[in-house]
Design an enzyme around this catalytic site. Sequence first.
Site, PDB file in Angstrom:
ATOM      1  N   TRP A   1      61.751  32.903  47.113  1.00  0.00           N
ATOM      2  CA  TRP A   1      61.592  32.508  48.383  1.00  0.00           C
ATOM      3  C   TRP A   1      62.180  33.670  49.652  1.00  0.00           C
ATOM      4  CZ3 TRP A   1      66.568  33.157  50.357  1.00  0.00           C
ATOM      5  CH2 TRP A   1      67.706  32.961  49.334  1.00  0.00           C
ATOM      6  N   ASN A   2      62.949  34.434  49.036  1.00  0.00           N
ATOM      7  CA  ASN A   2      63.470  35.464  50.243  1.00  0.00           C
ATOM      8  C   ASN A   2      62.462  36.502  50.763  1.00  0.00           C
ATOM      9  OD1 ASN A   2      63.330  36.818  47.451  1.00  0.00           O
ATOM     10  ND2 ASN A   2      65.072  37.814  47.887  1.00  0.00           N
TER      11      ASN A   2
ATOM     12  N   GLU B   1      59.687  26.734  45.408  1.00  0.00           N
ATOM     13  CA  GLU B   1      59.476  25.318  46.255  1.00  0.00           C
ATOM     14  C   GLU B   1      60.258  25.541  47.342  1.00  0.00           C
ATOM     15  OE1 GLU B   1      62.631  24.587  42.942  1.00  0.00           O
ATOM     16  OE2 GLU B   1      60.991  25.909  43.187  1.00  0.00           O
TER      17      GLU B   1
ATOM     18  N   GLU C   1      62.495  40.812  37.449  1.00  0.00           N
ATOM     19  CA  GLU C   1      63.245  41.365  38.221  1.00  0.00           C
ATOM     20  C   GLU C   1      64.561  40.155  38.745  1.00  0.00           C
ATOM     21  OE1 GLU C   1      64.652  41.282  42.132  1.00  0.00           O
ATOM     22  OE2 GLU C   1      63.061  43.085  42.576  1.00  0.00           O
TER      23      GLU C   1
ATOM     24  N   CYS D   1      68.150  40.752  45.880  1.00  0.00           N
ATOM     25  CA  CYS D   1      68.792  41.034  44.759  1.00  0.00           C
ATOM     26  C   CYS D   1      69.335  42.497  44.957  1.00  0.00           C
ATOM     27  CB  CYS D   1      67.583  41.066  43.897  1.00  0.00           C
ATOM     28  SG  CYS D   1      66.926  39.543  43.418  1.00  0.00           S
TER      29      CYS D   1
ATOM     30  N   GLU E   1      77.265  37.229  42.110  1.00  0.00           N
ATOM     31  CA  GLU E   1      76.392  37.313  43.000  1.00  0.00           C
ATOM     32  C   GLU E   1      76.447  36.183  44.113  1.00  0.00           C
ATOM     33  OE1 GLU E   1      71.592  38.440  43.294  1.00  0.00           O
ATOM     34  OE2 GLU E   1      72.188  36.909  41.955  1.00  0.00           O
TER      35      GLU E   1
ATOM     36  N   GLY F   1      67.344  42.170  34.705  1.00  0.00           N
ATOM     37  CA  GLY F   1      66.008  42.017  34.221  1.00  0.00           C
ATOM     38  C   GLY F   1      65.424  43.371  33.501  1.00  0.00           C
TER      39      GLY F   1
ATOM     40  N   GLU G   1      58.381  47.150  38.514  1.00  0.00           N
ATOM     41  CA  GLU G   1      57.343  47.084  39.850  1.00  0.00           C
ATOM     42  C   GLU G   1      56.998  48.449  40.401  1.00  0.00           C
ATOM     43  OE1 GLU G   1      59.234  44.173  42.085  1.00  0.00           O
ATOM     44  OE2 GLU G   1      58.285  42.555  41.162  1.00  0.00           O
TER      45      GLU G   1
END
Length: 504
Positions: free
Chosen positions: A159-160, A186, A257, A291, A393, A466, A470
């Site tokens: 979502w970020n 969601e 990630e 992240c 975190e 992770g 990418e």
Amino acid sequence: MTSLIHEFLKPGINKGLFYGGRFQKPHTSAVIEVLNPATAEAFTTVPNATVSDVKAAVTSARSAFGGWSELDPLDRSRHLHAFAHVLRSNMSSLALLETTITGRSIREMNAQMARIPEWLEYFASIAIGLEGESNVVKGGYVTVTHYEPLGPVALLTPWNHPILILVKKLAAALAAGNTCVIKPSELAPVSPLVLAALATEAGLPDGVVNVITGGPATGAALCAADDIHYIDLTGGTSTGRKVASLAGERLIRTTMELGGKTPVIICEDADIEAAVAGTLFAAFVASGQTCVSGARFLVHDKIYDSFVEGIAERTEQITIGDPMDKTTQMGPLISQKSKDRCLRMIAQAKVDGAKMIAGAGPLNLHNDFYNGFYIRPTVFKDVETHHELFLEEVFGPVVSVTRFYSDHEAVEMANTGTFGLGVSIWSRDIARAHRLSLKVRGGVVWLNDHHRNDPRSVWGGVRDSGFGKENGWDALRAYLTKKSVIVRTAAGHDDWFKGVGRYG
């Protein structure tokens, strides 16, 4: 297509799922409510897709795969360049939509949106240059290798950065010749639906880009679907473990990630003004909800007090408020749950004995935003390595400052914990900074900067942050399988069971 985006900007719009090149009515009346985080009011709803919906979207991706994968890379490239052009044409409207759904300031979203088409253009370009090899090998044979796409793939996005992170994945997957089924968070599922419609407007064949919305059960159904051949996830570490388990059962590859607790090492020879400005950005861009947010500042004793004074002063000056106001520098968090986590960790930091140096003042919000998920950017100094704030975190604008006395101690502190995604190191001595970069645990290390991203810069973490990459050629090749074709060039033929020829 701008008219479609404006339609989605109106509260209450629910056009269903998107697959097969159009919006589709779901197999359920169940919906998920999407809030505007700036006001905490309901903004719209999206379908909570069922297993039947997932199956329909995957079937659509399979139907489109043959035609898309068989296109010459030059033709796929033209499609992706057209897609990039459509995104640029709708950039300002997409930024408004992202700000509405995520609470990110419009200033941030306009800046981020300007970069996003680059990922499509980059992967469209490098895919043309992906070449196999040939080798003459022992015994009169030639081996020829070439790359093939995998099939329908699943993209699970957070979502970020709903559009940025999706396009990072989508560009590589499509350039490689795969078709995609996207399951967005969601909490921010609207802009991926619009993005899929934009792909169709740009001329991508129906079924190449598909979006299903829903909660964890929808995501699990997609990961377990028989005709999904790769899973690319950006999300939390706990979610990553569940997805890795599902992928392991089916023996399909994944890229993940996940979480992070990014250390920022500030050496005694750093440019203090630059370090304060850079680390302020590292800590509080996106309201600290990335992240690789600069989460724990490790500062040399000789400049500790100066840095603390500088970061505290600058933090208190950050403008908080209406994310649609161009003067706003920081918007709300995404949800009440995120806000509560920040408040709990602030309270615990005080109990642990850390000293709050910024964030104690009132928010002074306009009445329209009084119930929004806002929290002041907060800084604690004298945080110790066993404190929760040092180890866990936050995913919000709450950061720690800790003193170190030697490079060895800084590295030990940076490597404390189980994460390993981003790190930044600040020093005028670039050789020193580079030596430190080789000793810290992290997949992405910035020297005298932070949070810089580019389609050519490989991105990914280790351990609880992770695996897989990418960006760059690594991402493109991850969406492909390499096939070897062995050609006999020797004269005659072998007959093993008559004693003619060789083995192997």
